[in-house]
Scaffold this motif. Structure first.
Motif, PDB file in Angstrom:
ATOM      1  N   SER A 215      21.106 -13.344   9.583  1.00  7.78           N
ATOM      2  CA  SER A 215      21.692 -14.206  10.616  1.00  7.78           C
ATOM      3  C   SER A 215      22.752 -13.489  11.429  1.00  7.78           C
ATOM      4  CB  SER A 215      22.295 -15.451   9.949  1.00  7.78           C
ATOM      5  OG  SER A 215      23.273 -15.060   8.989  1.00  7.78           O
ATOM      6  N   SER A 216      23.436 -12.529  10.802  1.00 12.46           N
ATOM      7  CA  SER A 216      24.447 -11.765  11.535  1.00 12.46           C
ATOM      8  C   SER A 216      23.845 -10.656  12.373  1.00 12.46           C
ATOM      9  CB  SER A 216      25.473 -11.188  10.559  1.00 12.46           C
ATOM     10  OG  SER A 216      24.836 -10.273   9.671  1.00 12.46           O
ATOM     11  N   GLY A 217      22.600 -10.311  12.109  1.00 10.79           N
ATOM     12  CA  GLY A 217      21.922  -9.237  12.821  1.00 10.79           C
ATOM     13  C   GLY A 217      22.277  -7.856  12.326  1.00 10.79           C
ATOM     14  N   SER A 218      23.072  -7.743  11.292  1.00 14.23           N
ATOM     15  CA  SER A 218      23.481  -6.421  10.802  1.00 14.23           C
ATOM     16  C   SER A 218      22.499  -5.853   9.782  1.00 14.23           C
ATOM     17  CB  SER A 218      24.867  -6.528  10.154  1.00 14.23           C
ATOM     18  OG  SER A 218      24.824  -7.437   9.058  1.00 14.23           O
ATOM     19  N   THR A 219      21.586  -6.707   9.274  1.00 11.45           N
ATOM     20  CA  THR A 219      20.641  -6.243   8.259  1.00 11.45           C
ATOM     21  C   THR A 219      19.228  -6.544   8.717  1.00 11.45           C
ATOM     22  OG1 THR A 219      22.270  -6.692   6.529  1.00 11.45           O
ATOM     23  CG2 THR A 219      19.995  -6.372   5.832  1.00 11.45           C
ATOM     24  N   VAL A 220      18.364  -5.548   8.531  1.00  7.95           N
ATOM     25  CA  VAL A 220      16.944  -5.695   8.853  1.00  7.95           C
ATOM     26  C   VAL A 220      16.159  -5.520   7.551  1.00  7.95           C
ATOM     27  CG1 VAL A 220      15.000  -4.815  10.174  1.00  7.95           C
ATOM     28  CG2 VAL A 220      17.286  -4.801  11.183  1.00  7.95           C
ATOM     29  N   TYR A 221      15.252  -6.470   7.316  1.00  3.31           N
ATOM     30  CA  TYR A 221      14.441  -6.408   6.094  1.00  3.31           C
ATOM     31  C   TYR A 221      13.093  -5.785   6.435  1.00  3.31           C
ATOM     32  CZ  TYR A 221      18.029  -9.495   4.245  1.00  3.31           C
ATOM     33  OH  TYR A 221      19.235 -10.024   3.849  1.00  3.31           O
ATOM     34  N   ILE A 222      12.868  -4.590   5.876  1.00  2.00           N
ATOM     35  CA  ILE A 222      11.685  -3.787   6.221  1.00  2.00           C
ATOM     36  C   ILE A 222      10.817  -3.620   4.981  1.00  2.00           C
ATOM     37  CG2 ILE A 222      10.881  -1.542   7.040  1.00  2.00           C
ATOM     38  CD1 ILE A 222      13.503  -1.282   8.564  1.00  2.00           C
ATOM     39  N   GLU A 223       9.538  -3.909   5.161  1.00  6.06           N
ATOM     40  CA  GLU A 223       8.557  -3.611   4.110  1.00  6.06           C
ATOM     41  C   GLU A 223       8.063  -2.200   4.346  1.00  6.06           C
ATOM     42  OE1 GLU A 223       4.431  -5.371   2.114  1.00  6.06           O
ATOM     43  OE2 GLU A 223       4.975  -5.939   4.155  1.00  6.06           O
ATOM     44  N   PRO A 224       8.375  -1.253   3.446  1.00  2.00           N
ATOM     45  CA  PRO A 224       7.968   0.147   3.633  1.00  2.00           C
ATOM     46  C   PRO A 224       6.455   0.278   3.784  1.00  2.00           C
ATOM     47  CG  PRO A 224       9.575  -0.049   1.869  1.00  2.00           C
ATOM     48  CD  PRO A 224       9.151  -1.436   2.225  1.00  2.00           C
ATOM     49  N   GLN A 225       6.028   1.263   4.598  1.00  3.26           N
ATOM     50  CA  GLN A 225       4.600   1.436   4.851  1.00  3.26           C
ATOM     51  C   GLN A 225       3.848   1.749   3.576  1.00  3.26           C
ATOM     52  OE1 GLN A 225       3.195   0.882   7.892  1.00  3.26           O
ATOM     53  NE2 GLN A 225       1.274   1.004   6.751  1.00  3.26           N
ATOM     54  N   ALA A 226       4.469   2.524   2.690  1.00  2.36           N
ATOM     55  CA  ALA A 226       3.794   2.852   1.418  1.00  2.36           C
ATOM     56  C   ALA A 226       3.531   1.599   0.600  1.00  2.36           C
ATOM     57  CB  ALA A 226       4.649   3.848   0.635  1.00  2.36           C
ATOM     58  N   VAL A 227       4.485   0.674   0.715  1.00  4.40           N
ATOM     59  CA  VAL A 227       4.313  -0.570  -0.041  1.00  4.40           C
ATOM     60  C   VAL A 227       3.289  -1.471   0.637  1.00  4.40           C
ATOM     61  CG1 VAL A 227       5.495  -2.652  -0.813  1.00  4.40           C
ATOM     62  CG2 VAL A 227       6.645  -0.452  -0.968  1.00  4.40           C
ATOM     63  N   VAL A 228       3.235  -1.410   2.000  1.00  2.00           N
ATOM     64  CA  VAL A 228       2.285  -2.249   2.731  1.00  2.00           C
ATOM     65  C   VAL A 228       0.869  -1.954   2.289  1.00  2.00           C
ATOM     66  CG1 VAL A 228       1.314  -2.738   5.004  1.00  2.00           C
ATOM     67  CG2 VAL A 228       3.787  -2.540   4.720  1.00  2.00           C
ATOM     68  N   ASP A 229       0.549  -0.670   2.178  1.00  2.00           N
ATOM     69  CA  ASP A 229      -0.822  -0.305   1.794  1.00  2.00           C
ATOM     70  C   ASP A 229      -1.166  -0.825   0.398  1.00  2.00           C
ATOM     71  OD1 ASP A 229      -0.962   0.964   4.224  1.00  2.00           O
ATOM     72  OD2 ASP A 229      -0.378   2.930   3.408  1.00  2.00           O
ATOM     73  N   ILE A 230      -0.196  -0.665  -0.516  1.00  2.00           N
ATOM     74  CA  ILE A 230      -0.479  -1.113  -1.891  1.00  2.00           C
ATOM     75  C   ILE A 230      -0.536  -2.645  -1.951  1.00  2.00           C
ATOM     76  CG2 ILE A 230       0.315  -1.043  -4.276  1.00  2.00           C
ATOM     77  CD1 ILE A 230       1.757   1.569  -3.620  1.00  2.00           C
ATOM     78  N   SER A 231       0.359  -3.322  -1.199  1.00  2.00           N
ATOM     79  CA  SER A 231       0.387  -4.787  -1.203  1.00  2.00           C
ATOM     80  C   SER A 231      -0.909  -5.357  -0.657  1.00  2.00           C
ATOM     81  CB  SER A 231       1.568  -5.295  -0.384  1.00  2.00           C
ATOM     82  OG  SER A 231       2.785  -4.906  -0.974  1.00  2.00           O
ATOM     83  N   ASN A 232      -1.448  -4.714   0.377  1.00  2.00           N
ATOM     84  CA  ASN A 232      -2.736  -5.181   0.894  1.00  2.00           C
ATOM     85  C   ASN A 232      -3.814  -5.088  -0.167  1.00  2.00           C
ATOM     86  OD1 ASN A 232      -1.638  -5.755   3.401  1.00  2.00           O
ATOM     87  ND2 ASN A 232      -2.093  -3.719   4.245  1.00  2.00           N
ATOM     88  N   LYS A 233      -3.755  -4.021  -0.935  1.00  2.00           N
ATOM     89  CA  LYS A 233      -4.742  -3.851  -2.010  1.00  2.00           C
ATOM     90  C   LYS A 233      -4.567  -4.952  -3.058  1.00  2.00           C
ATOM     91  CE  LYS A 233      -6.288  -0.545  -5.511  1.00  2.00           C
ATOM     92  NZ  LYS A 233      -6.050   0.796  -6.132  1.00  2.00           N
ATOM     93  N   VAL A 234      -3.280  -5.299  -3.370  1.00  2.00           N
ATOM     94  CA  VAL A 234      -3.009  -6.378  -4.356  1.00  2.00           C
ATOM     95  C   VAL A 234      -3.570  -7.693  -3.872  1.00  2.00           C
ATOM     96  CG1 VAL A 234      -1.185  -7.740  -5.435  1.00  2.00           C
ATOM     97  CG2 VAL A 234      -0.994  -5.257  -5.350  1.00  2.00           C
ATOM     98  N   ARG A 235      -3.375  -7.977  -2.563  1.00  2.00           N
ATOM     99  CA  ARG A 235      -3.876  -9.240  -2.039  1.00  2.00           C
ATOM    100  C   ARG A 235      -5.400  -9.303  -2.059  1.00  2.00           C
ATOM    101  NH1 ARG A 235       1.044  -9.120   0.692  1.00  2.00           N
ATOM    102  NH2 ARG A 235       0.387  -7.575   2.228  1.00  2.00           N
TER     103      ARG A 235
END
Length: 778
Positions: A215-235
């Protein structure tokens, strides 16, 4: 049964009370839908089943109903090809297991008590154990599909766990290597995504997808690309896993569909037994008693309305035996309506197979319908007055009432002019009386009190009122009409005497006489009740005295018998010892008889004399019917009652009042009242009996097969002595053939025996050479 009657008598309260004791949703549903049975046989069968269940609870404890739920809709869905969820499949397995556990409970109970209804009902159940095992092998107790439900599911879940492990490893590595870029060194979940909390100024330094911003804009929540590939496989794996689970559930649903009809029968059986046990538990909790259903006769002993506690005054009432119409009168708030509802509700309960809150077992007349007119049901919407609403209900009632109906009328004829109301009430009662149904009606009209005296089928009753305390006692008094009590109550409350006197002037003379008569009846009733209580107390006291006398008499008889038994035992022991000594002496004398010149029959007489001294173990008692002066003749066999010994009469007094009796070696004079004749004199044996005494009966043959020669010869000597005494001229001695040693020894002994005239081998019909026929000197 009319819905209006069930509602007016508050039958719903009983349904709810019994439902609270049900142990499953099946039983609760059955209790809430409970209705009176249409015929008496079904109601009696239900009462018998509830009685069995109550005895099971008392002897074997509560039955196991854990896990049993209503699976009717699940079975229906499975039959049309639908897929059941894992938790509904688990419910099916639990019902199968619960049915088996209940069957085992009944089998254990059968060993303790005799059961009929429960075993008969359980014969319909099917043990679908195989279906339960298939469900249990795929679904755990929490309703989750197990990994081992199928090889494919086991493989997919293994792959998913390994992929999730890789995600954790990658995230841990990124947390360690990028700590300076992170707002916090944690893994943040944004939806189903694993993200790193990256400072906004460093968001381009980590490859991945932005999933959220603070809400303050000081933090960005990023899903790392390495995790994206593995998460897609999990789904992808999760989608395959869901499809496999759906396939497994469909397969299990088809298994359930194959036995759906059998399981539906199990559901019906378990619902029935849960209803039975709920009624039994309700009876146990309330102390209810099993009623007996009759053909139109009510006998209620200490009945209470189920909604009232045990401090309530019980109702005692009969109906349908000597009268069919009961006219109940009494003041307001005296308990008339409660009594009416109590009788009606208990009738509904008995017809529904329920036990009743009574002091002891009561009787209920089974009826086809119960018609009720209770309460004020005037309708503003329909512009109906109180009187109109009552009349509308009674008109409908009169068109449907039958001989086996029960009619309950509260405040009959109320709500209109008293004269017209009482006349109309009498006309309605006449119609119901002509039909022959059972009627209980409450009223304030004095005219109806007289109606009960004029109609042989009717009986007056009233609710008792204590004028002294100005309080009703709530007791129903059958046979006594109610009094008005208005003037008496006014007087007790302090109304001036001149007003009371003027009021009495306006009361009709007949009414005064009736009130006085009723007062005398009530006084007579109270005196009768007092006399009855006193008589009951006297009877109980007399009964206690009688029981005490009987117990004392029994103890005295037992003590006297014990003394007699002990005396007989001691006397017998003394005589037996004397006999043993005499046998030794006789044997010695017999061995010397050739030199001493002692005759055998003298020895036998001595032994018989000792035998005659043995008292009987159970001497006959002198009865009231025994003759005071029996017929005494010389030679008769008698018993001396006071001594318990037998002997022979050798002399009789001239007047027959006494006789001289030979008791072995002793003679004594005995009064006729102390003698019991056992055997009359026989002419041909009188002299012998007088001289030798009565000897015991002996058989015509003596069997000595298998004995040694010495023992056999001793037995033969004694047997021949007895034959001489009893006058047997011909006897047979059976010795068998064998080697011939025993036969030859016996025949040699008989040739020189002083009591034997002759001895020859037996004929063909007497045993041939295996027996010897002896002619005895008598």
């Amino acid at each position: 049964m009319l819905e209006r009657s069930l509602r007016a008598l508050e039958f719903e309260y009983i349904q709810e009370q019994i439902a609270q004791f049900a142990m499953s949703s099946l039983g609760k549903s059955a209790a809430l839908q409970m209705q009176p049975f249409a015929n008496q046989a079904e109601a009696e069968s239900e009462l018998g089943a509830v009685d069995e269940c109550l005895r099971c609870i008392l002897r074997a404890g509560a039955p196991p109903f854990g896990g049993i739920t209503d699976i009717t809709s699940d079975l229906r869905r499975a039959q049309v090809g639908g897929t059941l969820s894992a938790d509904r499949l688990l419910a099916v397995a639990q019902l199968i297991h619960g049915g088996r556990a209940f069957r085992q409970y009944v089998e254990r109970s059968t060993e303790l008590i005799e059961l009929v209804h429960l075993p008969r009902l359980l014969e319909r159940m099917v043990d679908a154990r195989r279906t339960e095992q298939e469900i249990r092998s795929a679904i755990d107790d929490d309703g989750q599909v197990l990994d081992n439900a199928s090889p494919t599911l086991h493989r997919l879940r293994g792959e998913r766990r390994r992929a999730e492990g890789e995600v954790k490893t990658v995230l841990d590595r990124l947390l360690r290597s990028n700590q300076k870029l992170l707002q916090e060194p944690i893994v943040a979940m944004r939806g189903s995504y694993f993200c790193l909390a990256v400072r906004v100024e460093h968001k381009n330094q980590i490859r991945g997808i932005v999933r959220d911003v603070s809400s303050s804009g000081s933090t960005v929540y990023i899903e790392p690309q390495a995790v994206v590939d593995i998460s897609n496989k999990v789904r992808e794996i999760e989608l395959l896993e869901e499809r496999e689970i759906e396939r497994i559930l469909l397969e299990l649903s088809q298994v359930v569909a194959a036995v759906a009809e059998e399981l539906r029968v199990n559901v019906d059986v378990l619902q029935t037994v849960d209803r039975w046990f709920a009624k039994a538990a309700y009876a146990k909790a309330t102390g209810a008693k099993r009623p007996t259903l009759t053909d139109g006769v009510w006998r209620l002993y200490g009945a209470r309305h189920p909604q009232l506690n045990r401090d309530a005054v019980p109702v005692h009432v009969t109906l349908g035996e000597s009268f069919r119409l009961l006219i109940v009168t009494g003041p307001n708030t005296g308990g008339k309506t409660v009594t009416l509802k109590t009788i009606g509700l208990l009738t509904l309960m008995a017809m529904s197979g329920c036990f009743l809150p009574t002091e002891r077992e009561s009787e209920i007349g089974f009826c086809s319908d119960i018609f009720v007119d209770i309460g004020d049901e005037q309708s503003i919407e329909q512009s109906l007055s109180t009187f109109s609403s009552h009349m509308k209900n009674i008109i409908q009632m009169l068109s449907n009432v039958r001989r086996d109906s029960l009619v309950l009328l509260d405040e009959l004829g109320a709500g209109t002019d008293p004269a017209e109301g009482s006349a109309l009430a009498i006309a309605i009662l006449n119609r119901l009386s002509a039909v022959g149904c059972r009627v209980i009606a409450t009223t304030h009209y004095a005219e109806l009190k007289g109606y009960a005296f004029q109609n042989d089928a009717a009986m007056n009753a009233s609710m008792e009122f204590d004028v002294e305390s100005l309080r009703p006692t709530y007791r129903l008094l059958v046979g006594v009409p109610g009094r008005s009590n208005a003037l008496a109550i006014a007087s007790r409350l302090g109304l001036p005497q001149d007003i009371l006197d003027e009021a009495r002037v306006h009361v009709a003379e007949t009414d005064v006489h009736v009130e006085a008569l009723i007062g005398k009846l009530e006084e007579a009733r109270r005196e009768a009740e007092l006399a009855q209580r006193e008589a009951e107390e006297e009877r109980e006291a007399t009964e206690r005295l009688r029981r005490a006398w009987e117990e004392k008499s029994q103890r005295l008889d037992a003590d006297a018998e014990a003394v007699r038994t002990r005396a007989r035992t001691e006397a017998t022991a003394l005589v037996e010892r004397a006999q043993q000594e005499s046998e030794k002496i006789i044997q010695e004398l017999r061995s010397m008889r050739t030199t001493a010149g002692v005759k055998d029959h003298h020895l036998v007489e001595l032994r018989k004399s000792l035998e005659g001294l043995v008292p009987e173990q159970q001497p006959a008692r002198r009865g009231k019917s025994a003759k005071s002066k029996p017929k005494l003749t010389v030679g008769s066999r008698v018993r001396v009652i006071s001594l318990g010994q037998k002997g022979d009469i050798v002399d009789v007094s001239s007047d027959g009042s006494a006789a001289t009796v030979q008791l072995g070696l002793m003679r004594m004079k005995v009064g006729a009242g102390d003698l019991e004749v056992l055997q009359e004199k026989r002419e041909e044996q009188t002299v012998r009996h007088t001289r030798q005494g009565m000897a015991k009966d002996i058989r015509m043959e003596l069997d000595v097969r298998g004995e040694t020669a010495e023992d056999a010869l001793l037995r033969i000597d004694k047997y021949l002595d007895d034959a001489v005494v009893t006058g047997l001229a011909r006897v047979v001695i059976i010795h068998g053939k064998g080697t011939g040693a025993l036969r030859n020894a016996i025949r040699r002994h008989l040739q020189h025996h002083p009591q034997v005239k002759s001895s020859v081998p037996g004929s063909q019909g007497e045993g041939g050479d295996g027996a010897t026929v002896v002619t005895v000197r008598v």
